[in-house]
Enzyme design. Sequence first.
Site, mmCIF file in Angstrom:
data_model
loop_
_atom_site.group_PDB
_atom_site.id
_atom_site.type_symbol
_atom_site.label_atom_id
_atom_site.label_comp_id
_atom_site.label_asym_id
_atom_site.label_seq_id
_atom_site.Cartn_x
_atom_site.Cartn_y
_atom_site.Cartn_z
ATOM 1 N N VAL A 70 36.515 34.475 41.665
ATOM 2 C CA VAL A 70 36.589 35.108 40.344
ATOM 3 C C VAL A 70 35.873 36.449 40.478
ATOM 4 C CG1 VAL A 70 36.049 34.935 37.880
ATOM 5 C CG2 VAL A 70 36.366 32.847 39.218
ATOM 6 N N LYS B 143 30.905 28.855 39.597
ATOM 7 C CA LYS B 143 31.294 30.257 39.852
ATOM 8 C C LYS B 143 30.039 30.920 40.368
ATOM 9 C CE LYS B 143 32.429 34.360 37.077
ATOM 10 N NZ LYS B 143 32.355 35.339 38.139
ATOM 11 N N TYR C 137 28.200 29.005 35.773
ATOM 12 C CA TYR C 137 28.373 30.396 36.206
ATOM 13 C C TYR C 137 27.007 30.902 36.683
ATOM 14 C CZ TYR C 137 29.760 35.399 35.650
ATOM 15 O OH TYR C 137 30.021 36.733 35.823
ATOM 16 N N THR D 215 31.479 38.600 32.551
ATOM 17 C CA THR D 215 30.733 39.849 32.720
ATOM 18 C C THR D 215 31.638 41.057 32.475
ATOM 19 O OG1 THR D 215 29.368 38.737 34.374
ATOM 20 C CG2 THR D 215 29.301 41.141 34.349
ATOM 21 N N THR D 216 32.767 41.096 33.168
ATOM 22 C CA THR D 216 33.687 42.228 33.051
ATOM 23 C C THR D 216 34.243 42.352 31.634
ATOM 24 O OG1 THR D 216 34.275 41.776 35.346
ATOM 25 C CG2 THR D 216 35.710 43.288 34.153
ATOM 26 N N SER E 249 35.860 41.017 39.399
ATOM 27 C CA SER E 249 36.384 42.140 38.622
ATOM 28 C C SER E 249 37.457 42.919 39.381
ATOM 29 C CB SER E 249 35.234 43.081 38.256
ATOM 30 O OG SER E 249 34.758 43.730 39.423
ATOM 31 N N GLY F 139 32.108 34.917 43.651
ATOM 32 C CA GLY F 139 32.172 36.054 42.730
ATOM 33 C C GLY F 139 31.647 37.374 43.261
ATOM 34 N N SER G 287 28.209 34.013 41.660
ATOM 35 C CA SER G 287 28.182 35.478 41.762
ATOM 36 C C SER G 287 26.839 35.925 42.329
ATOM 37 C CB SER G 287 28.414 36.113 40.385
ATOM 38 O OG SER G 287 29.765 36.027 40.024
ATOM 39 N N ASP H 122 33.141 40.073 45.416
ATOM 40 C CA ASP H 122 34.462 40.357 45.985
ATOM 41 C C ASP H 122 34.385 40.966 47.396
ATOM 42 O OD1 ASP H 122 34.581 39.770 43.320
ATOM 43 O OD2 ASP H 122 35.762 41.508 42.733
ATOM 44 N N GLU H 123 33.352 41.789 47.621
ATOM 45 C CA GLU H 123 33.226 42.462 48.923
ATOM 46 C C GLU H 123 32.815 41.503 50.035
ATOM 47 O OE1 GLU H 123 31.736 42.888 46.083
ATOM 48 O OE2 GLU H 123 29.758 43.820 46.208
HETATM 49 C C1 SI3 Z 1 27.975 41.705 38.726
HETATM 50 C C2 SI3 Z 1 29.463 41.674 38.624
HETATM 51 O O1 SI3 Z 1 30.039 42.322 37.786
HETATM 52 N N1 SI3 Z 1 30.109 40.917 39.508
HETATM 53 C C3 SI3 Z 1 31.540 40.785 39.521
HETATM 54 C C4 SI3 Z 1 32.093 41.134 40.884
HETATM 55 O O2 SI3 Z 1 33.487 41.006 40.854
HETATM 56 C C5 SI3 Z 1 31.726 42.574 41.287
HETATM 57 O O3 SI3 Z 1 32.181 43.470 40.308
HETATM 58 C C6 SI3 Z 1 32.383 42.942 42.617
HETATM 59 O O4 SI3 Z 1 31.980 42.034 43.605
HETATM 60 C C7 SI3 Z 1 32.013 44.373 43.043
HETATM 61 O O5 SI3 Z 1 30.653 44.452 43.391
HETATM 62 C C8 SI3 Z 1 31.933 39.363 39.150
HETATM 63 O O6 SI3 Z 1 31.150 38.433 39.844
HETATM 64 C C9 SI3 Z 1 31.757 39.160 37.657
HETATM 65 C C10 SI3 Z 1 32.836 38.360 37.076
HETATM 66 O O7 SI3 Z 1 33.591 37.731 37.731
HETATM 67 C C11 SI3 Z 1 32.965 38.326 35.610
HETATM 68 O O8 SI3 Z 1 33.538 39.250 35.049
HETATM 69 O O9 SI3 Z 1 32.492 37.366 35.003
#
Ligand code: SI3
Length: 311
Positions: A207, A164, A134, A42-43, A209, A190, A166, A192-193
């Site tokens: 995993v 994974k 995922y 995603t990122t 961002s 996935g 999310s 993070d918070e």
């Molecule tokens: C929807 C989204 O972008 N979710 C992020 C989270 O890391 C998210 O940015 C974080 O929890 C902040 O809300 C990840 O789950 C996505 C991720 O790992 C990826 O880049 O594939």
Amino acid sequence: ENHRNKGKQTDSEREINFSVIGQYVDYLVKEQGVKNIFVNGTTGEGLSLSISERRQVAEEWVTKGKDKLDQVVIHVGALSLKESQELAQHAAEIGADGIAVIAPFFLKPWTKDILINFLKEVAAAAPALPFYYYHIPALTGVKIRAEELLDGIQDKIPTFRGLKFSDTDLLDFGQCVDQNRQQQFAFLFGVDEQLLSALVMGATGAVGSTYNYLGKKTNQMLEAFERKDLSLALNYQFCIQRFINFVVKLGFGVSQTKAIMTLVSGIPMGPPRLPLQKASREFTDSAEAKLKSLDFLSFADLKDGSLEASS
Ligand SMILES: CC(=O)N[C@@H]([C@@H](O)[C@H](O)[C@H](O)CO)[C@@H](O)CC(=O)C(=O)O
């Protein structure tokens, strides 16, 4: 299509800057303590890249990560099964450590069995590589519960090694762990918070961002959890939450993540690709002030020119 190192202005705005990937590997390992990379997710705007770009990005990470990274997992999900298979095969050829796939999200699988059949066909294109599903229902719109999907999955997909996850549904996540205790699956969280809650449920890794720039802090939380110092772990999680809560209110997504990555690492991530829009200067300034006030960023951490690159 390959504009590598041509150095034209339009290239840096529209094309992938492959040349910073090696530098970024070193940054993640040394400054953030991050040694496992999930590529083209995603990122990384994997779904906004051409197949040829996805191959090149994957290759660059595997090559530059050699002897430095523990694992490089390539996301190979696509709407076209054929493209997904091509990417899976390519990941195997370049020596990636695993592949991950999201559910196809335009013409969607409506049942667990159909989704499994799709995933199975992709996995079969790289029969020697660990396969991860995922699960990101908010973005794919495919709401099939992970717990259901995992039921008997290894009979269908022998290379299945983990998930994974999310999503914020900790009932679903907890049941994935609970019902698969006999297996040695990886349960990678996935959101993070909420990572600490997922660790309590049995997450084996994460995993996300924010680990691009809060990797070190998150590792401290993981260590505290490992030592069973829950109150310290919670302190770290609340600190991370304060930052995420702040940016969420400003509007937080992949573009904003990239601006923060540039700010903290000093390595230019460039603007996102359409349909995403570059983060505003106001956003970056506010995020920077918040990072500093939370002690996530000292002036010394800011590399020369970092603001330049994200302006
Ligand atoms: C929807 C989204 O972008 N979710 C992020 C989270 O890391 C998210 O940015 C974080 O929890 C902040 O809300 C990840 O789950 C996505 C991720 O790992 C990826 O880049 O594939």
